[in-house]
Design a protein around this motif. Structure first.
Motif, mmCIF file in Angstrom:
data_model
loop_
_atom_site.group_PDB
_atom_site.id
_atom_site.type_symbol
_atom_site.label_atom_id
_atom_site.label_comp_id
_atom_site.label_asym_id
_atom_site.label_seq_id
_atom_site.Cartn_x
_atom_site.Cartn_y
_atom_site.Cartn_z
ATOM 1 N N VAL A 175 0.862 -1.181 0.000
ATOM 2 C CA VAL A 175 0.000 0.000 0.000
ATOM 3 C C VAL A 175 0.898 1.230 0.000
ATOM 4 O O VAL A 175 1.934 1.258 0.669
ATOM 5 N N ILE A 176 0.496 2.241 -0.771
ATOM 6 C CA ILE A 176 1.352 3.397 -1.029
ATOM 7 C C ILE A 176 0.514 4.666 -0.897
ATOM 8 O O ILE A 176 -0.570 4.764 -1.473
ATOM 9 N N VAL A 177 1.026 5.640 -0.159
ATOM 10 C CA VAL A 177 0.352 6.926 0.006
ATOM 11 C C VAL A 177 1.263 8.021 -0.528
ATOM 12 O O VAL A 177 2.458 8.076 -0.190
ATOM 13 N N GLY A 178 0.708 8.890 -1.369
ATOM 14 C CA GLY A 178 1.466 9.989 -1.957
ATOM 15 C C GLY A 178 1.068 11.323 -1.370
ATOM 16 O O GLY A 178 -0.097 11.536 -0.998
ATOM 17 N N MET A 179 2.025 12.236 -1.315
ATOM 18 C CA MET A 179 1.746 13.580 -0.819
ATOM 19 C C MET A 179 0.963 14.417 -1.826
ATOM 20 O O MET A 179 0.657 15.580 -1.560
ATOM 21 N N ASP A 180 0.604 13.827 -2.956
ATOM 22 C CA ASP A 180 -0.327 14.470 -3.875
ATOM 23 C C ASP A 180 -1.760 14.033 -3.590
ATOM 24 O O ASP A 180 -2.677 14.347 -4.338
ATOM 25 N N GLY A 181 -1.959 13.293 -2.476
ATOM 26 C CA GLY A 181 -3.295 12.840 -2.099
ATOM 27 C C GLY A 181 -3.728 11.577 -2.797
ATOM 28 O O GLY A 181 -4.932 11.337 -2.964
ATOM 29 N N SER A 182 -2.790 10.740 -3.208
ATOM 30 C CA SER A 182 -3.125 9.506 -3.919
ATOM 31 C C SER A 182 -2.842 8.285 -3.053
ATOM 32 O O SER A 182 -1.947 8.292 -2.202
ATOM 33 N N PHE A 183 -3.614 7.227 -3.295
ATOM 34 C CA PHE A 183 -3.446 5.953 -2.600
ATOM 35 C C PHE A 183 -3.410 4.838 -3.639
ATOM 36 O O PHE A 183 -4.279 4.775 -4.521
ATOM 37 N N TYR A 184 -2.403 3.983 -3.561
ATOM 38 C CA TYR A 184 -2.271 2.832 -4.454
ATOM 39 C C TYR A 184 -2.250 1.549 -3.633
ATOM 40 O O TYR A 184 -1.709 1.522 -2.525
ATOM 41 N N ARG A 185 -2.811 0.495 -4.219
ATOM 42 C CA ARG A 185 -2.589 -0.849 -3.722
ATOM 43 C C ARG A 185 -2.099 -1.687 -4.903
ATOM 44 O O ARG A 185 -2.718 -1.671 -5.976
ATOM 45 N N CYS A 186 -1.002 -2.406 -4.725
ATOM 46 C CA CYS A 186 -0.484 -3.246 -5.792
ATOM 47 C C CYS A 186 -0.037 -4.579 -5.215
ATOM 48 O O CYS A 186 0.216 -4.701 -4.020
ATOM 49 N N SER A 187 0.038 -5.576 -6.072
ATOM 50 C CA SER A 187 0.427 -6.917 -5.637
ATOM 51 C C SER A 187 1.704 -7.325 -6.351
ATOM 52 O O SER A 187 2.013 -6.844 -7.444
ATOM 53 N N PHE A 188 2.458 -8.240 -5.717
ATOM 54 C CA PHE A 188 3.671 -8.742 -6.337
ATOM 55 C C PHE A 188 3.687 -10.265 -6.267
ATOM 56 O O PHE A 188 3.075 -10.877 -5.390
ATOM 57 N N ASP A 189 4.383 -10.862 -7.218
ATOM 58 C CA ASP A 189 4.518 -12.311 -7.289
ATOM 59 C C ASP A 189 5.647 -12.728 -6.356
ATOM 60 O O ASP A 189 6.819 -12.378 -6.596
ATOM 61 N N PRO A 190 5.360 -13.484 -5.265
ATOM 62 C CA PRO A 190 6.407 -13.815 -4.298
ATOM 63 C C PRO A 190 7.418 -14.835 -4.796
ATOM 64 O O PRO A 190 8.431 -15.064 -4.138
ATOM 65 N N VAL A 191 7.155 -15.434 -5.939
ATOM 66 C CA VAL A 191 8.075 -16.429 -6.489
ATOM 67 C C VAL A 191 8.902 -15.852 -7.624
ATOM 68 O O VAL A 191 10.132 -15.983 -7.658
ATOM 69 N N ASN A 192 8.230 -15.180 -8.560
ATOM 70 C CA ASN A 192 8.911 -14.683 -9.757
ATOM 71 C C ASN A 192 9.251 -13.202 -9.711
ATOM 72 O O ASN A 192 10.064 -12.731 -10.522
ATOM 73 N N GLY A 193 8.619 -12.444 -8.828
ATOM 74 C CA GLY A 193 8.912 -11.015 -8.743
ATOM 75 C C GLY A 193 8.499 -10.280 -10.000
ATOM 76 O O GLY A 193 7.454 -10.545 -10.587
ATOM 77 N N GLY A 194 9.330 -9.338 -10.438
ATOM 78 C CA GLY A 194 9.050 -8.565 -11.647
ATOM 79 C C GLY A 194 8.179 -7.359 -11.371
ATOM 80 O O GLY A 194 8.143 -6.822 -10.256
ATOM 81 N N GLU A 195 7.450 -6.908 -12.388
ATOM 82 C CA GLU A 195 6.611 -5.720 -12.250
ATOM 83 C C GLU A 195 5.372 -6.042 -11.398
ATOM 84 O O GLU A 195 4.713 -7.049 -11.612
ATOM 85 N N MET A 196 5.102 -5.170 -10.451
ATOM 86 C CA MET A 196 3.909 -5.336 -9.613
ATOM 87 C C MET A 196 2.652 -4.948 -10.391
ATOM 88 O O MET A 196 2.717 -4.173 -11.355
ATOM 89 N N VAL A 197 1.512 -5.450 -9.935
ATOM 90 C CA VAL A 197 0.236 -5.213 -10.599
ATOM 91 C C VAL A 197 -0.602 -4.263 -9.754
ATOM 92 O O VAL A 197 -0.833 -4.517 -8.567
ATOM 93 N N GLN A 198 -1.041 -3.155 -10.350
ATOM 94 C CA GLN A 198 -1.893 -2.206 -9.627
ATOM 95 C C GLN A 198 -3.282 -2.797 -9.441
ATOM 96 O O GLN A 198 -3.925 -3.209 -10.390
ATOM 97 N N GLN A 199 -3.755 -2.811 -8.193
ATOM 98 C CA GLN A 199 -5.081 -3.327 -7.870
ATOM 99 C C GLN A 199 -6.079 -2.225 -7.548
ATOM 100 O O GLN A 199 -7.277 -2.381 -7.766
ATOM 101 N N GLU A 200 -5.581 -1.103 -7.047
ATOM 102 C CA GLU A 200 -6.492 -0.035 -6.618
ATOM 103 C C GLU A 200 -5.772 1.303 -6.699
ATOM 104 O O GLU A 200 -4.572 1.392 -6.435
ATOM 105 N N TYR A 201 -6.529 2.322 -7.078
ATOM 106 C CA TYR A 201 -6.021 3.687 -7.065
ATOM 107 C C TYR A 201 -7.149 4.595 -6.600
ATOM 108 O O TYR A 201 -8.265 4.523 -7.107
ATOM 109 N N VAL A 202 -6.860 5.438 -5.608
ATOM 110 C CA VAL A 202 -7.846 6.381 -5.083
ATOM 111 C C VAL A 202 -7.179 7.741 -4.960
ATOM 112 O O VAL A 202 -6.053 7.850 -4.457
ATOM 113 N N ARG A 203 -7.842 8.768 -5.409
ATOM 114 C CA ARG A 203 -7.382 10.140 -5.167
ATOM 115 C C ARG A 203 -8.187 10.669 -3.985
ATOM 116 O O ARG A 203 -9.303 11.149 -4.136
ATOM 117 N N PHE A 204 -7.635 10.518 -2.769
ATOM 118 C CA PHE A 204 -8.399 10.864 -1.570
ATOM 119 C C PHE A 204 -8.335 12.341 -1.236
ATOM 120 O O PHE A 204 -9.116 12.842 -0.420
#
Length: 411
Positions: free
Chosen positions: A374-403
């Motif tokens: 989970v990621i919070v930005g000082m621009d008022g944004s919130f992200y949730r992303c998932s990662f593959d615990p075996v292969n890694g690589g690029e994470m996948v965005q699951q949620e984005y909110v401009r709070f």
């Protein structure tokens, strides 16, 4: 120094406040209860964002007051508006009603050199600390209040707000400090008195450990919940180092990159299997850790519940951090086999997974449940992303909110 505070002046309890005679929030009080309305944000500036101790919530200090958000599911749980201005620091105590508040520079009632301990259930201030210089950070645990100034750290007992310890530090404008949060360990980490040093206080063991973590100034630090593992980054921002806080042993070193970077946050997962780093380079990196408790069965690593329980069981001075294989492995250079000949760069451990974010603002990251970040930005944004615990690589965005609409704070 302007940040030096004598014990007699560090805590100034107000008789009116200690007798619980402060006005109740509402029409006649300093705070007003406002129902969440994400559309009414245009004139509100985000001044500060910080996680609670288990990363399930975050607090947002705004130019109007403060707000509390739940991460899973994402939801604004409540907000408090203040007529006199906003708060530059809002520190939660897990999910309870106690918060520490420090006013923003434009706050006419609570200046930035004053800490207010606020009971939101009773809608009143229950304690107050005043200092001669600006407060850089406040940290809470169930039995302690820690106030960080630029050159000093004060530790108070939560029950009676009596001063217990004061620690001298090198210049610390970011207010770097972290605490353990399990009751059977009491550990504090902060900068030492020399550049690149981290000072570890094991209060329960009456032991101080100085770790020379980097050659340059410390830029970011974090600890596990039990306070026995420390992660650090310097102002150079290329390497993150992991230490055993009991003996100062360096357990692992990972490389964020080659170019200098401003490190905004370091996060350790509850099962101490993953480390996440955010910086001004527009990428959040996840690294696989090879750190575990003595005697841990590798099968524990596949279950966050079991791993957390194991760490809790072993949160004592008997825990001996070890290096061990993990389920994921950080990639290295193809020339790493020549690490005794080539420069250290070629033997570095690089990130296991990555997530790309805008470079124009500051982000803080924390681990959620089931291999999520989970990621919070000082621009008022919130992200949730998932990662593959075996292969890694690029994470996948699951949620984005401009709070919060906060264009004025983008960098």
């Amino acid at each position: 120094m302007s940040s030096t505070v004598s014990p007699s002046r560090g805590f100034l309890p107000s008789p009116r406040l200690s007798n619980y005679d402060s006005p109740v929030a509402g029409v006649s009080g300093p705070f007003s209860n406002v129902e969440p309305d994400v559309s009414n944000n245009d004139e509100t500036e985000l001044l500060n964002a910080s996680w609670n101790q288990d990363y399930g919530c975050f607090a947002a200090g705004t130019s109007r007051g403060f707000r509390i958000y739940n991460c899973d599911p994402f939801k604004e749980t409540f907000r408090r508006d203040h007529k006199s201005g906003g708060f530059g620091i809002v520190e939660m105590l897990f999910r309870c009603n106690i918060l520490a508040l420090v006013g923003g520079k434009a706050n006419t009632q609570y200046p930035p050199n004053k800490v207010i301990i606020w009971d939101d259930h009773q809608s009143r201030c229950i304690g107050e600390f005043s200092f001669r210089s600006e407060v850089r950070a406040v940290k809470l645990r169930r039995d302690r209040v820690v106030v960080v100034l630029e050159h000093k750290v004060y530790v108070y007992n939560f029950m009676d707000l009596k001063l217990l310890h004061q620690i001298e530090t090198v210049a610390n404008p970011k207010g770097l400090c972290c605490l353990s949060h399990q009751m059977n360990t009491s550990v504090l980490a902060c900068p030492g008195i020399r550049r690149g040093q981290v000072r570890i206080e094991h209060f329960g063991l009456h032991m101080t450990k100085i770790i020379q973590a980097h050659d340059t100034q410390i830029a970011c630090i974090t600890m596990t919940m039990d306070g026995l593992i420390l992660a650090t980054a310097s102002t150079k921002g290329t390497l993150i180092r992991i230490f055993n806080t009991m003996d100062g042993t360096r357990l692992q070193e990972v490389r964020r990159g080659v170019d200098r970077a401003d490190i905004y946050s370091i996060a350790l997962s509850l099962n101490v299997q993953w480390l996440a780093v955010s910086s001004d380079k527009g990428t959040i990196h996840i690294f696989s850790l090879r750190v575990r408790g003595a005697g841990e069965d590798p099968s524990f690593q596949s279950s966050p519940v079991k791993s957390t329980a194991f760490i809790h069981q072993n949160s004592s001075s008997s825990l001996d951090a070890l290096i061990s294989p993990s389920t994921g492995a950080n990639p290295g250079s193809s020339l790493s086999f020549m690490k005794g000949v080539l420069p250290k760069y070629f033997s570095s451990e690089w990130s296991f997974a990555r997530f790309h974010i805008p470079e124009c603002t500051q982000f803080i990251a924390a681990f959620g449940s089931q291999n999520t970040l989970v990621i919070v930005g000082m621009d008022g944004s919130f992200y949730r992303c998932s990662f593959d615990p075996v292969n890694g690589g690029e994470m996948v965005q699951q949620e984005y909110v401009r709070f919060l609409k906060n264009e004025s704070r983008q960098r």
